[in-house]
Design a protein around this motif. Sequence first.
Motif, PDB file in Angstrom:
ATOM      1  N   SER A  96      15.208   1.043   0.558  1.00 16.50           N
ATOM      2  CA  SER A  96      14.251   0.316  -0.282  1.00 16.50           C
ATOM      3  C   SER A  96      12.828   0.773   0.021  1.00 16.50           C
ATOM      4  O   SER A  96      12.513   1.184   1.140  1.00 16.50           O
ATOM      5  CB  SER A  96      14.362  -1.192  -0.040  1.00 16.50           C
ATOM      6  OG  SER A  96      15.661  -1.664  -0.339  1.00 16.50           O
ATOM      7  N   TYR A  97      11.964   0.661  -1.007  1.00 23.44           N
ATOM      8  CA  TYR A  97      10.574   1.103  -0.892  1.00 23.44           C
ATOM      9  C   TYR A  97       9.641   0.039  -1.456  1.00 23.44           C
ATOM     10  O   TYR A  97       9.922  -0.550  -2.508  1.00 23.44           O
ATOM     11  CB  TYR A  97      10.362   2.414  -1.661  1.00 23.44           C
ATOM     12  CG  TYR A  97      11.346   3.498  -1.295  1.00 23.44           C
ATOM     13  CD1 TYR A  97      11.126   4.330  -0.198  1.00 23.44           C
ATOM     14  CD2 TYR A  97      12.524   3.672  -2.024  1.00 23.44           C
ATOM     15  CE1 TYR A  97      12.034   5.312   0.156  1.00 23.44           C
ATOM     16  CE2 TYR A  97      13.446   4.639  -1.681  1.00 23.44           C
ATOM     17  CZ  TYR A  97      13.203   5.462  -0.592  1.00 23.44           C
ATOM     18  OH  TYR A  97      14.115   6.429  -0.242  1.00 23.44           O
ATOM     19  N   LEU A  98       8.545  -0.197  -0.748  1.00 19.82           N
ATOM     20  CA  LEU A  98       7.512  -1.124  -1.189  1.00 19.82           C
ATOM     21  C   LEU A  98       6.189  -0.395  -1.194  1.00 19.82           C
ATOM     22  O   LEU A  98       5.879   0.361  -0.270  1.00 19.82           O
ATOM     23  CB  LEU A  98       7.406  -2.332  -0.245  1.00 19.82           C
ATOM     24  CG  LEU A  98       8.683  -2.976   0.299  1.00 19.82           C
ATOM     25  CD1 LEU A  98       8.322  -4.119   1.243  1.00 19.82           C
ATOM     26  CD2 LEU A  98       9.562  -3.463  -0.830  1.00 19.82           C
ATOM     27  N   VAL A  99       5.380  -0.621  -2.220  1.00 21.70           N
ATOM     28  CA  VAL A  99       4.007  -0.111  -2.249  1.00 21.70           C
ATOM     29  C   VAL A  99       3.063  -1.307  -2.167  1.00 21.70           C
ATOM     30  O   VAL A  99       3.102  -2.193  -3.031  1.00 21.70           O
ATOM     31  CB  VAL A  99       3.725   0.716  -3.514  1.00 21.70           C
ATOM     32  CG1 VAL A  99       2.263   1.165  -3.539  1.00 21.70           C
ATOM     33  CG2 VAL A  99       4.660   1.925  -3.585  1.00 21.70           C
ATOM     34  N   LEU A 100       2.264  -1.339  -1.110  1.00 23.31           N
ATOM     35  CA  LEU A 100       1.320  -2.424  -0.894  1.00 23.31           C
ATOM     36  C   LEU A 100      -0.073  -1.961  -1.266  1.00 23.31           C
ATOM     37  O   LEU A 100      -0.468  -0.831  -0.959  1.00 23.31           O
ATOM     38  CB  LEU A 100       1.341  -2.871   0.570  1.00 23.31           C
ATOM     39  CG  LEU A 100       2.718  -3.135   1.208  1.00 23.31           C
ATOM     40  CD1 LEU A 100       2.550  -3.649   2.629  1.00 23.31           C
ATOM     41  CD2 LEU A 100       3.539  -4.097   0.368  1.00 23.31           C
ATOM     42  N   LYS A 101      -0.834  -2.838  -1.914  1.00 25.40           N
ATOM     43  CA  LYS A 101      -2.189  -2.498  -2.332  1.00 25.40           C
ATOM     44  C   LYS A 101      -3.165  -3.577  -1.898  1.00 25.40           C
ATOM     45  O   LYS A 101      -2.821  -4.763  -1.818  1.00 25.40           O
ATOM     46  CB  LYS A 101      -2.249  -2.326  -3.861  1.00 25.40           C
ATOM     47  CG  LYS A 101      -1.475  -1.114  -4.377  1.00 25.40           C
ATOM     48  CD  LYS A 101      -1.535  -1.013  -5.890  1.00 25.40           C
ATOM     49  CE  LYS A 101      -0.849   0.240  -6.405  1.00 25.40           C
ATOM     50  NZ  LYS A 101      -1.654   1.444  -6.188  1.00 25.40           N
ATOM     51  N   SER A 102      -4.390  -3.131  -1.634  1.00 27.81           N
ATOM     52  CA  SER A 102      -5.486  -4.024  -1.245  1.00 27.81           C
ATOM     53  C   SER A 102      -6.730  -3.596  -2.011  1.00 27.81           C
ATOM     54  O   SER A 102      -6.928  -2.402  -2.262  1.00 27.81           O
ATOM     55  CB  SER A 102      -5.737  -3.926   0.265  1.00 27.81           C
ATOM     56  OG  SER A 102      -7.011  -4.421   0.605  1.00 27.81           O
ATOM     57  N   PRO A 103      -7.591  -4.533  -2.403  1.00 30.57           N
ATOM     58  CA  PRO A 103      -8.803  -4.151  -3.134  1.00 30.57           C
ATOM     59  C   PRO A 103      -9.736  -3.235  -2.348  1.00 30.57           C
ATOM     60  O   PRO A 103     -10.505  -2.481  -2.950  1.00 30.57           O
ATOM     61  CB  PRO A 103      -9.481  -5.505  -3.419  1.00 30.57           C
ATOM     62  CG  PRO A 103      -8.400  -6.522  -3.299  1.00 30.57           C
ATOM     63  CD  PRO A 103      -7.458  -6.008  -2.274  1.00 30.57           C
ATOM     64  N   SER A 104      -9.663  -3.289  -1.026  1.00 24.61           N
ATOM     65  CA  SER A 104     -10.642  -2.555  -0.225  1.00 24.61           C
ATOM     66  C   SER A 104     -10.030  -1.584   0.779  1.00 24.61           C
ATOM     67  O   SER A 104     -10.757  -0.973   1.565  1.00 24.61           O
ATOM     68  CB  SER A 104     -11.532  -3.550   0.540  1.00 24.61           C
ATOM     69  OG  SER A 104     -10.732  -4.385   1.371  1.00 24.61           O
ATOM     70  N   ARG A 105      -8.713  -1.414   0.760  1.00 26.30           N
ATOM     71  CA  ARG A 105      -8.050  -0.546   1.734  1.00 26.30           C
ATOM     72  C   ARG A 105      -7.098   0.421   1.025  1.00 26.30           C
ATOM     73  O   ARG A 105      -6.690   0.181  -0.108  1.00 26.30           O
ATOM     74  CB  ARG A 105      -7.275  -1.391   2.759  1.00 26.30           C
ATOM     75  CG  ARG A 105      -8.147  -2.350   3.565  1.00 26.30           C
ATOM     76  CD  ARG A 105      -7.273  -3.283   4.398  1.00 26.30           C
ATOM     77  NE  ARG A 105      -8.037  -4.321   5.070  1.00 26.30           N
ATOM     78  CZ  ARG A 105      -8.462  -4.248   6.322  1.00 26.30           C
ATOM     79  NH1 ARG A 105      -8.189  -3.169   7.042  1.00 26.30           N
ATOM     80  NH2 ARG A 105      -9.156  -5.230   6.871  1.00 26.30           N
ATOM     81  N   PRO A 106      -6.709   1.499   1.714  1.00 26.19           N
ATOM     82  CA  PRO A 106      -5.802   2.481   1.098  1.00 26.19           C
ATOM     83  C   PRO A 106      -4.420   1.895   0.828  1.00 26.19           C
ATOM     84  O   PRO A 106      -3.975   0.968   1.516  1.00 26.19           O
ATOM     85  CB  PRO A 106      -5.725   3.598   2.154  1.00 26.19           C
ATOM     86  CG  PRO A 106      -6.911   3.401   3.035  1.00 26.19           C
ATOM     87  CD  PRO A 106      -7.193   1.939   3.035  1.00 26.19           C
ATOM     88  N   ASP A 107      -3.743   2.437  -0.179  1.00 24.93           N
ATOM     89  CA  ASP A 107      -2.375   2.022  -0.477  1.00 24.93           C
ATOM     90  C   ASP A 107      -1.457   2.342   0.694  1.00 24.93           C
ATOM     91  O   ASP A 107      -1.661   3.321   1.429  1.00 24.93           O
ATOM     92  CB  ASP A 107      -1.865   2.736  -1.730  1.00 24.93           C
ATOM     93  CG  ASP A 107      -2.541   2.236  -3.000  1.00 24.93           C
ATOM     94  OD1 ASP A 107      -3.374   1.323  -2.906  1.00 24.93           O
ATOM     95  OD2 ASP A 107      -2.218   2.769  -4.080  1.00 24.93           O
ATOM     96  N   VAL A 108      -0.410   1.549   0.851  1.00 24.42           N
ATOM     97  CA  VAL A 108       0.563   1.718   1.924  1.00 24.42           C
ATOM     98  C   VAL A 108       1.959   1.757   1.311  1.00 24.42           C
ATOM     99  O   VAL A 108       2.294   0.922   0.462  1.00 24.42           O
ATOM    100  CB  VAL A 108       0.469   0.567   2.954  1.00 24.42           C
ATOM    101  CG1 VAL A 108       1.591   0.662   3.979  1.00 24.42           C
ATOM    102  CG2 VAL A 108      -0.893   0.575   3.637  1.00 24.42           C
ATOM    103  N   VAL A 109       2.775   2.718   1.737  1.00 27.47           N
ATOM    104  CA  VAL A 109       4.170   2.811   1.301  1.00 27.47           C
ATOM    105  C   VAL A 109       5.068   2.498   2.490  1.00 27.47           C
ATOM    106  O   VAL A 109       4.953   3.121   3.549  1.00 27.47           O
ATOM    107  CB  VAL A 109       4.497   4.205   0.742  1.00 27.47           C
ATOM    108  CG1 VAL A 109       5.970   4.283   0.327  1.00 27.47           C
ATOM    109  CG2 VAL A 109       3.591   4.546  -0.437  1.00 27.47           C
ATOM    110  N   ILE A 110       5.949   1.522   2.323  1.00 30.55           N
ATOM    111  CA  ILE A 110       6.906   1.126   3.363  1.00 30.55           C
ATOM    112  C   ILE A 110       8.306   1.511   2.898  1.00 30.55           C
ATOM    113  O   ILE A 110       8.670   1.291   1.745  1.00 30.55           O
ATOM    114  CB  ILE A 110       6.834  -0.387   3.635  1.00 30.55           C
ATOM    115  CG1 ILE A 110       5.497  -0.749   4.301  1.00 30.55           C
ATOM    116  CG2 ILE A 110       8.006  -0.849   4.502  1.00 30.55           C
ATOM    117  CD1 ILE A 110       5.307  -2.244   4.499  1.00 30.55           C
ATOM    118  N   SER A 111       9.095   2.093   3.805  1.00 30.96           N
ATOM    119  CA  SER A 111      10.504   2.380   3.511  1.00 30.96           C
ATOM    120  C   SER A 111      11.375   1.666   4.534  1.00 30.96           C
ATOM    121  O   SER A 111      10.974   1.461   5.686  1.00 30.96           O
ATOM    122  CB  SER A 111      10.771   3.890   3.549  1.00 30.96           C
ATOM    123  OG  SER A 111      10.534   4.428   4.841  1.00 30.96           O
TER     124      SER A 111
END
Length: 417
Positions: free
Chosen positions: A125-140
């Motif tokens: 499974s994969y999740l893409v996390l986003k924040s208004p002020s920080r870089p995107d993060v991909v979790i596997s």
Amino acid sequence: MEAQTPYLRLLAAGSNARGQLANGSDDDSHTFKECRFMSCIEGTLPPNTLGILQLATGANHTLALLEFSDDRRELWGCGDGSKGQLGPEYTGHLTEFTPISMPLYDTYASKGYTCCLIASAWETSYLVLKSPSRPDVVISMGSNDFGALGVGTKQATATPGVVSFDHLTIDGRSINPSQLIVESIVAGPRHVVLHVRDILINEHILIGWGLARHGQLGDTKVTNYERPHIISLDMSPDPVQTCSLGLQHTVVCHQSGRTTAFGSNQKGQLHGMDAWGRVRQVGCTWNGTYLHRDDDENTLVSTGSNGHGQLGRESQVEEDGVTVGLVEFTSSHDGKLPSPRYFACGSEHVIAAISPSGSSDIEVWGWGWNEHGNLGLDHTDDVPKPIKIWPARGHALDGRIARLWAGNGTSWILLQT
């Protein structure tokens, strides 16, 4: 006056060996049944749910990204968790949708991150996390077969991890991962592709990892990519709009409506991809490709394997043995064809939202492989041409069809009233 949240029901049919249909059992369902959500009234979604933003299916697990009226988003899951694909908390199997949490996700959530995109490979499974002020993060998380975790090791681990892009270069120039925006993430059974954009120079890039030996990640130099790899595809004049992945092939739809395809062509799944323009949606079964065209008839083109009727028509074989042509929808009494709105590809079956001729109603039609009853017709015979599968026989049109998804021997309908 506060707007009332919609009444939503999620229905599913098909393969259910590990509870991935979330209907409270682990038996296959040959008809569409309501999904269950933990601590909720049977047949309903959690209170104040506005919709399901994404639903992602693996071999025997399912993820759903829910959106709530207070702008919250929550990840829910069901089915097989034995490889860690539902996070470290669940290692058995769940027969109803359950909130998924994990320390790694909670850490990012405390910093203002929100889960915005999800995808599922076979047991990963994969999740893409986003924040208004920080870089995107991909979790596997989950299985690491064929390098599916993208973390640079062959070892399996049940612990979710962050996928790193620090090593990537283009023409000898290093990429700054903090400048990458993940526009989309799509997974096939054994490989995954991200469409990212470098916000500094507004450059669009495709990045992938996993099984690669058939060229589904752009070349055949290596068997697997265990870390993210840049797919060599010049998109500067014509960026990606959408993409879809089969078992061994990848198809890209560009903003201009043209398509690019690479990977295995053993079943003819890449055949004729350059011949069609005005494409607005692409989809892949394991061994087939489907193009929804923006023409007067909203035609749906199919090519590839037709062993289970999944091309939706009589095989029209060309000299090289490849079948290619239009999905054949049945004409109404006035001789007019129904109009496809959008479609979803499963492992070897397809479902589509259809407007009957002269009607604004939406029905669900389906065709192809049906071994697990995944077309919801109360039988397990393959269906070689599109037929209406919802509303089911004897059922009234109970709610507006809001979304459709198809998985590995599974079909899903979100109804809204």
